[in-house]
Design a protein around this motif. Structure first.
Motif, PDB file in Angstrom:
ATOM      1  N   ILE A   1       0.867  -1.171   0.000  1.00 27.71           N
ATOM      2  CA  ILE A   1       0.000   0.000   0.000  1.00 27.71           C
ATOM      3  C   ILE A   1       0.904   1.222   0.000  1.00 27.71           C
ATOM      4  CG2 ILE A   1      -1.696   1.308   1.297  1.00 27.71           C
ATOM      5  CD1 ILE A   1      -2.698  -1.342   2.411  1.00 27.71           C
ATOM      6  N   GLY A   2       0.596   2.199  -0.862  1.00 28.78           N
ATOM      7  CA  GLY A   2       1.425   3.389  -0.954  1.00 28.78           C
ATOM      8  C   GLY A   2       0.601   4.666  -0.861  1.00 28.78           C
ATOM      9  N   ASN A   3       1.263   5.747  -0.486  1.00 24.40           N
ATOM     10  CA  ASN A   3       0.634   7.045  -0.361  1.00 24.40           C
ATOM     11  C   ASN A   3       1.635   8.120  -0.756  1.00 24.40           C
ATOM     12  OD1 ASN A   3      -1.087   9.153   0.316  1.00 24.40           O
ATOM     13  ND2 ASN A   3      -0.634   9.037   2.489  1.00 24.40           N
ATOM     14  N   SER A   4       1.157   9.124  -1.477  1.00 13.90           N
ATOM     15  CA  SER A   4       1.992  10.277  -1.815  1.00 13.90           C
ATOM     16  C   SER A   4       1.987  11.229  -0.626  1.00 13.90           C
ATOM     17  CB  SER A   4       1.439  10.970  -3.064  1.00 13.90           C
ATOM     18  OG  SER A   4       2.194  12.116  -3.345  1.00 13.90           O
ATOM     19  N   LEU A   5       3.161  11.564  -0.124  1.00 13.85           N
ATOM     20  CA  LEU A   5       3.267  12.383   1.085  1.00 13.85           C
ATOM     21  C   LEU A   5       3.291  13.883   0.822  1.00 13.85           C
ATOM     22  CD1 LEU A   5       5.976  10.339   3.021  1.00 13.85           C
ATOM     23  CD2 LEU A   5       3.490  10.236   3.263  1.00 13.85           C
ATOM     24  N   ASN A   6       3.670  14.301  -0.374  1.00 13.84           N
ATOM     25  CA  ASN A   6       3.915  15.728  -0.580  1.00 13.84           C
ATOM     26  C   ASN A   6       2.916  16.403  -1.506  1.00 13.84           C
ATOM     27  OD1 ASN A   6       4.935  14.375  -2.845  1.00 13.84           O
ATOM     28  ND2 ASN A   6       6.411  15.979  -3.252  1.00 13.84           N
ATOM     29  N   ASN A   7       1.763  15.815  -1.756  1.00 10.75           N
ATOM     30  CA  ASN A   7       0.767  16.442  -2.611  1.00 10.75           C
ATOM     31  C   ASN A   7      -0.259  17.138  -1.726  1.00 10.75           C
ATOM     32  OD1 ASN A   7      -1.169  17.168  -4.503  1.00 10.75           O
ATOM     33  ND2 ASN A   7      -0.786  15.348  -5.739  1.00 10.75           N
ATOM     34  N   ALA A   8      -0.209  18.468  -1.699  1.00 10.17           N
ATOM     35  CA  ALA A   8      -1.090  19.246  -0.833  1.00 10.17           C
ATOM     36  C   ALA A   8      -2.520  19.319  -1.353  1.00 10.17           C
ATOM     37  CB  ALA A   8      -0.539  20.664  -0.675  1.00 10.17           C
ATOM     38  N   PHE A   9      -2.739  18.987  -2.615  1.00 10.85           N
ATOM     39  CA  PHE A   9      -4.051  19.175  -3.225  1.00 10.85           C
ATOM     40  C   PHE A   9      -4.833  17.889  -3.487  1.00 10.85           C
ATOM     41  CE2 PHE A   9      -1.464  22.843  -4.325  1.00 10.85           C
ATOM     42  CZ  PHE A   9      -2.285  23.860  -3.866  1.00 10.85           C
ATOM     43  N   ASN A  11      -5.241  13.494  -2.363  1.00 12.47           N
ATOM     44  CA  ASN A  11      -4.862  12.278  -1.645  1.00 12.47           C
ATOM     45  C   ASN A  11      -4.552  11.228  -2.693  1.00 12.47           C
ATOM     46  OD1 ASN A  11      -5.234  13.033   1.092  1.00 12.47           O
ATOM     47  ND2 ASN A  11      -7.440  12.957   0.771  1.00 12.47           N
ATOM     48  N   ASN A  12      -3.344  10.708  -2.682  1.00 11.98           N
ATOM     49  CA  ASN A  12      -2.912   9.705  -3.656  1.00 11.98           C
ATOM     50  C   ASN A  12      -2.602   8.396  -2.939  1.00 11.98           C
ATOM     51  OD1 ASN A  12      -1.471  12.470  -4.871  1.00 11.98           O
ATOM     52  ND2 ASN A  12      -2.635  11.258  -6.325  1.00 11.98           N
ATOM     53  N   TRP A  13      -3.624   7.567  -2.725  1.00 14.81           N
ATOM     54  CA  TRP A  13      -3.452   6.237  -2.163  1.00 14.81           C
ATOM     55  C   TRP A  13      -3.434   5.230  -3.290  1.00 14.81           C
ATOM     56  CZ3 TRP A  13      -2.363   5.058   2.756  1.00 14.81           C
ATOM     57  CH2 TRP A  13      -2.578   6.034   3.722  1.00 14.81           C
ATOM     58  N   GLY A  14      -2.714   4.139  -3.106  1.00 18.23           N
ATOM     59  CA  GLY A  14      -2.721   3.142  -4.155  1.00 18.23           C
ATOM     60  C   GLY A  14      -1.998   1.868  -3.781  1.00 18.23           C
ATOM     61  N   LEU A  15      -1.854   1.026  -4.789  1.00 17.04           N
ATOM     62  CA  LEU A  15      -1.178  -0.255  -4.633  1.00 17.04           C
ATOM     63  C   LEU A  15       0.188  -0.191  -5.300  1.00 17.04           C
ATOM     64  CD1 LEU A  15      -4.142  -2.625  -5.495  1.00 17.04           C
ATOM     65  CD2 LEU A  15      -3.318  -1.960  -3.229  1.00 17.04           C
ATOM     66  N   VAL A  16       1.156  -0.826  -4.659  1.00 15.03           N
ATOM     67  CA  VAL A  16       2.519  -0.862  -5.171  1.00 15.03           C
ATOM     68  C   VAL A  16       2.925  -2.328  -5.286  1.00 15.03           C
ATOM     69  CG1 VAL A  16       4.907  -0.213  -4.734  1.00 15.03           C
ATOM     70  CG2 VAL A  16       3.069   1.335  -4.054  1.00 15.03           C
ATOM     71  N   GLY A  17       3.401  -2.701  -6.450  1.00 16.26           N
ATOM     72  CA  GLY A  17       3.897  -4.051  -6.656  1.00 16.26           C
ATOM     73  C   GLY A  17       5.350  -4.008  -7.094  1.00 16.26           C
ATOM     74  N   LYS A  18       6.169  -4.882  -6.506  1.00 25.65           N
ATOM     75  CA  LYS A  18       7.594  -4.907  -6.837  1.00 25.65           C
ATOM     76  C   LYS A  18       8.069  -6.346  -6.936  1.00 25.65           C
ATOM     77  CE  LYS A  18       8.511  -0.489  -4.716  1.00 25.65           C
ATOM     78  NZ  LYS A  18       9.477   0.337  -4.054  1.00 25.65           N
ATOM     79  N   VAL A  19       8.922  -6.603  -7.934  1.00 24.28           N
ATOM     80  CA  VAL A  19       9.544  -7.905  -8.109  1.00 24.28           C
ATOM     81  C   VAL A  19      11.040  -7.657  -8.282  1.00 24.28           C
ATOM     82  CG1 VAL A  19       9.725  -9.938  -9.589  1.00 24.28           C
ATOM     83  CG2 VAL A  19       7.499  -8.868  -9.215  1.00 24.28           C
ATOM     84  N   ALA A  20      11.847  -8.319  -7.461  1.00 21.80           N
ATOM     85  CA  ALA A  20      13.300  -8.122  -7.527  1.00 21.80           C
ATOM     86  C   ALA A  20      13.994  -9.439  -7.857  1.00 21.80           C
ATOM     87  CB  ALA A  20      13.820  -7.574  -6.206  1.00 21.80           C
ATOM     88  N   TRP A  21      15.073  -9.321  -8.577  1.00 22.08           N
ATOM     89  CA  TRP A  21      15.948 -10.455  -8.869  1.00 22.08           C
ATOM     90  C   TRP A  21      17.341 -10.053  -8.428  1.00 22.08           C
ATOM     91  CZ3 TRP A  21      19.892 -11.182 -12.721  1.00 22.08           C
ATOM     92  CH2 TRP A  21      20.368 -12.489 -12.793  1.00 22.08           C
ATOM     93  N   PHE A  22      17.937 -10.841  -7.548  1.00 22.97           N
ATOM     94  CA  PHE A  22      19.237 -10.507  -6.987  1.00 22.97           C
ATOM     95  C   PHE A  22      20.347 -11.243  -7.717  1.00 22.97           C
ATOM     96  CE2 PHE A  22      16.465  -9.062  -3.699  1.00 22.97           C
ATOM     97  CZ  PHE A  22      17.121  -7.958  -3.177  1.00 22.97           C
ATOM     98  N   LEU A  23      21.365 -10.473  -8.123  1.00 22.84           N
ATOM     99  CA  LEU A  23      22.555 -11.038  -8.752  1.00 22.84           C
ATOM    100  C   LEU A  23      23.418 -11.731  -7.700  1.00 22.84           C
ATOM    101  CD1 LEU A  23      23.245  -7.820 -10.795  1.00 22.84           C
ATOM    102  CD2 LEU A  23      22.159  -9.889 -11.642  1.00 22.84           C
ATOM    103  N   ASN A  24      23.470 -11.139  -6.508  1.00 22.64           N
ATOM    104  CA  ASN A  24      24.109 -11.713  -5.333  1.00 22.64           C
ATOM    105  C   ASN A  24      23.421 -11.098  -4.115  1.00 22.64           C
ATOM    106  OD1 ASN A  24      25.360  -9.182  -4.806  1.00 22.64           O
ATOM    107  ND2 ASN A  24      27.066  -9.721  -6.128  1.00 22.64           N
ATOM    108  N   GLU A  25      23.978 -11.277  -2.921  1.00 26.05           N
ATOM    109  CA  GLU A  25      23.302 -10.787  -1.710  1.00 26.05           C
ATOM    110  C   GLU A  25      23.105  -9.274  -1.689  1.00 26.05           C
ATOM    111  OE1 GLU A  25      24.453 -12.026   2.204  1.00 26.05           O
ATOM    112  OE2 GLU A  25      25.189 -13.925   1.408  1.00 26.05           O
ATOM    113  N   ASN A  26      24.012  -8.523  -2.276  1.00 24.05           N
ATOM    114  CA  ASN A  26      23.989  -7.068  -2.146  1.00 24.05           C
ATOM    115  C   ASN A  26      23.459  -6.321  -3.361  1.00 24.05           C
ATOM    116  OD1 ASN A  26      25.613  -8.122  -0.102  1.00 24.05           O
ATOM    117  ND2 ASN A  26      26.759  -6.252   0.084  1.00 24.05           N
ATOM    118  N   HIS A  27      23.334  -6.968  -4.503  1.00 19.25           N
ATOM    119  CA  HIS A  27      22.994  -6.259  -5.737  1.00 19.25           C
ATOM    120  C   HIS A  27      21.858  -6.960  -6.472  1.00 19.25           C
ATOM    121  CE1 HIS A  27      26.711  -3.977  -5.242  1.00 19.25           C
ATOM    122  NE2 HIS A  27      27.283  -5.131  -4.947  1.00 19.25           N
ATOM    123  N   GLY A  28      20.909  -6.154  -6.925  1.00 22.27           N
ATOM    124  CA  GLY A  28      19.791  -6.732  -7.648  1.00 22.27           C
ATOM    125  C   GLY A  28      19.115  -5.722  -8.555  1.00 22.27           C
ATOM    126  N   LEU A  29      18.113  -6.184  -9.269  1.00 19.24           N
ATOM    127  CA  LEU A  29      17.278  -5.341 -10.118  1.00 19.24           C
ATOM    128  C   LEU A  29      15.849  -5.478  -9.630  1.00 19.24           C
ATOM    129  CD1 LEU A  29      18.696  -6.246 -13.627  1.00 19.24           C
ATOM    130  CD2 LEU A  29      19.108  -4.144 -12.332  1.00 19.24           C
TER     131      LEU A  29
END
Length: 174
Positions: A1-9, A11-29
Motif C-alpha cells: 500500500i502506498g501514499n503520496s506524502l507531498n501532494n497538498a491538493f 490524496n494519492n493512495w494506491g497499490l505498489v507491486g515490486k519484483v526483484a531479482w538478486f545477482l548476489n546478496e547485495n545487488h539486484g534489479l
C-alpha cells in the motif's frame, strides 16, 4: 500500500507491486509498478467552488512503471522486546521509468528510494520504502488572453509504501 506524502491538493493512495531479482546478496534489479487513486482534498474543492480558481494545472500522478538497481549494503539484527531476534536489511534504489499523470501524459521519470525489510521468517518479511520520483509534467494554464496553453513543470512525488515481502527461494542464512 502506498501514499503520496507531498501532494497538498490530492490524496494519492494506491497499490505498489515490486519484483526483484538478486545477482548476489547485495545487488539486484527491481521492477516496480505504482497504481494510484487520486481524490481532491478539501482545499482543492474550496479553490474550485468558493474562489473559482481552476486546478487543472495541478499535476496528479496516476501510475508509475520502472526498473531500478537495488543495493543492500546494511544487514543486521534487532531484539523485539527481548523476546525474539529479528533480522533486517537496509536498501537503496536508483532507476527510472515512466509516470502517467492526470492529463493522460506519460513522462520519463527518475526514481530514487530507500527502504528496509524486517524478516519474520526465511520467506516472509515486513517492508517499508520511501521513494522520490522526479519528472517534467505537462500542465494546462491560461495565458493573458484567457486561452488555454500547454506548459511543463518539474514534478517531485514522494511516496511511502508499506507491505509484505515474499522471498523465493527462501533464504538459507537467516
Amino acid at each position: 500500500i502506498g501514499n503520496s506524502l507531498n501532494n497538498a491538493f490530492f490524496n494519492n493512495w494506491g497499490l505498489v507491486g515490486k519484483v526483484a531479482w538478486f545477482l548476489n546478496e547485495n545487488h539486484g534489479l527491481e521492477l516496480m509498478y505504482y497504481w494510484l487513486n487520486s481524490n481532491p482534498r478539501e482545499v482543492t474543492d474550496s479553490l474550485e467552488e468558493e474562489l473559482q480558481i481552476e486546478t487543472r494545472s495541478l499535476v496528479v500522478p496516476e501510475n508509475f512503471l520502472g526498473l531500478a538497481y537495488k543495493w543492500v549494503p546494511i544487514y543486521g539484527k534487532i531484539a523485539w522486546f527481548n523476546k525474539k531476534i529479528v533480522p533486517f536489511d537496509l536498501f537503496f534504489n536508483i532507476g527510472g521509468g515512466m509516470s502517467q499523470t492526470g492529463l493522460e501524459e506519460t513522462e520519463p521519470t527518475v526514481h530514487l528510494s530507500v527502504g528496509q525489510n524486517f524478516f519474520w521468517s526465511k520467506s516472509f518479511g515486513f517492508r517499508w520504502d520511501l521513494a522520490l520520483n522526479s519528472y517534467q509534467a505537462k500542465i494546462l494554464e491560461t495565458d493573458d488572453d484567457d486561452k488555454t496553453v500547454e506548459s511543463t513543470t518539474n514534478q517531485y512525488d514522494l511516496f511511502l509504501a508499506v507491505g509484505v515481502s515474499y522471498y523465493w527461494p527462501e533464504a538459507t542464512y537467516r
